[in-house]
Structure formats: C-alpha cells, structure tokens
Write an enzyme that holds these catalytic residues in place. Structure first.
Site, PDB file in Angstrom:
ATOM      1  N   GLN A  17       0.844  -1.195   0.000  1.00 52.29           N
ATOM      2  CA  GLN A  17       0.000   0.000   0.000  1.00 52.29           C
ATOM      3  C   GLN A  17       0.882   1.248   0.000  1.00 52.29           C
ATOM      4  OE1 GLN A  17      -3.630  -0.413   0.531  1.00 52.29           O
ATOM      5  NE2 GLN A  17      -3.602   1.637  -0.292  1.00 52.29           N
ATOM      6  N   PHE A  18       1.362   1.663  -1.190  1.00 53.53           N
ATOM      7  CA  PHE A  18       2.252   2.825  -1.254  1.00 53.53           C
ATOM      8  C   PHE A  18       1.565   4.100  -0.789  1.00 53.53           C
ATOM      9  CE2 PHE A  18       0.120   3.446  -5.280  1.00 53.53           C
ATOM     10  CZ  PHE A  18       0.137   4.823  -5.469  1.00 53.53           C
ATOM     11  N   THR A  19       0.245   4.134  -0.837  1.00 53.04           N
ATOM     12  CA  THR A  19      -0.482   5.350  -0.455  1.00 53.04           C
ATOM     13  C   THR A  19      -0.369   5.676   1.028  1.00 53.04           C
ATOM     14  OG1 THR A  19      -2.564   4.151  -0.172  1.00 53.04           O
ATOM     15  CG2 THR A  19      -2.123   5.092  -2.357  1.00 53.04           C
TER      16      THR A  19
END
Length: 144
Positions: free
Chosen positions: A77-79
């Site tokens: 989950q890069f966000t």
C-alpha cells in the site's frame, strides 16, 4: 516502513475478477507501505516488522498470530506515504519506488513465513479490490 493492521473475521484480495489472496478465518489484514529510505536500511526493519506483525497481541483474548496460528493477508500500500499537508492532491514522493518496495514487501512476507506464519498476499502493482470484515473494529498503526 508503515503498516495499518486490522483484526478481521475475513479478508480477500481480488484482481481481474479472481481471488489472489484470502484468509481462511480470523486473522490480520496488513496494508504495508514502504518508505523511500527503507531499502537502504538493510534487513533489520524487515525482521522487526515481521516480528511485530506476527506477535502483535490484538486477536481475541490478547492473542497474536504466533499464539493462535491465525493468518495474515499482506497487501502492499504505497499510499500510506501520501503527503496531504499541502493542497488537495497527495504527493507520493516519500513512498519507495515500485521495484524497491516490491523487494521489501516480499522480504517481510518471506520473514513472516520463516517464522511459521500463514501468509496470503495481494499482487504487487495490480489494481486490487480488497474486501474485509473488521472485527471490533480493531485497527492499529505499526511503524519501524
């Protein structure tokens, strides 16, 4: 490295209409973000994150996945490193580049499995539909 960890009764990840990862019962849904500086920090953060996730005592009766054998569903989950202090459009500059993040997330998953954990995953870089039923709800932030 940063993880949003939810205690769930069920969770799954679907890509292109097919389930690619799921928990067979209660466990932890782990949304895992990798910071741009994490790849240069070596193995210590990977080992620490895997230990913390596996031994996190948030299941029923203050038990952990290590205690109960409950599974973990790990989804990159890069966000989680989105910067939203300015303007209305998040900046992703703090997130690790895809190739490096994929390696770190894979290392965390491998470290969890080396500890004997049952781990399901999403598909890195894919457009994933994550479904979960939170238990409690009980959600915590883990950072290393």
């Amino acid at each position: 490295m940063r993880a949003v960890v939810a205690r769930v009764t069920e969770a799954s990840v679907t890509v292109d209409g097919a389930v690619v990862g799921a928990l067979d019962g209660p466990g932890l849904l782990v949304l895992l973000g990798v910071h741009r500086d994490d790849p240069s920090r070596g193995d210590e953060p990977v080992t620490t994150m895997a230990r913390k996730l596996h031994e996190l005592r948030i299941l029923d009766g203050e038990a952990s996945c290590a205690d109960t054998g409950a599974g973990l569903l790990v989804v990159s989950q890069f966000t989680l490193y989105g910067e939203t202090r300015r303007g209305r459009r998040p900046s992703w500059s703090a997130a690790a580049p895809g190739e490096e993040a994929e390696r770190v997330v894979g290392a965390v998953v491998a470290a969890l499995r080396a500890r004997g954990a049952t781990v399901a995953t999403g598909r890195f870089g894919a457009d994933m539909a994550v479904a979960s039923v939170n238990d409690g709800p009980f959600t915590v932030l883990v950072e290393v």
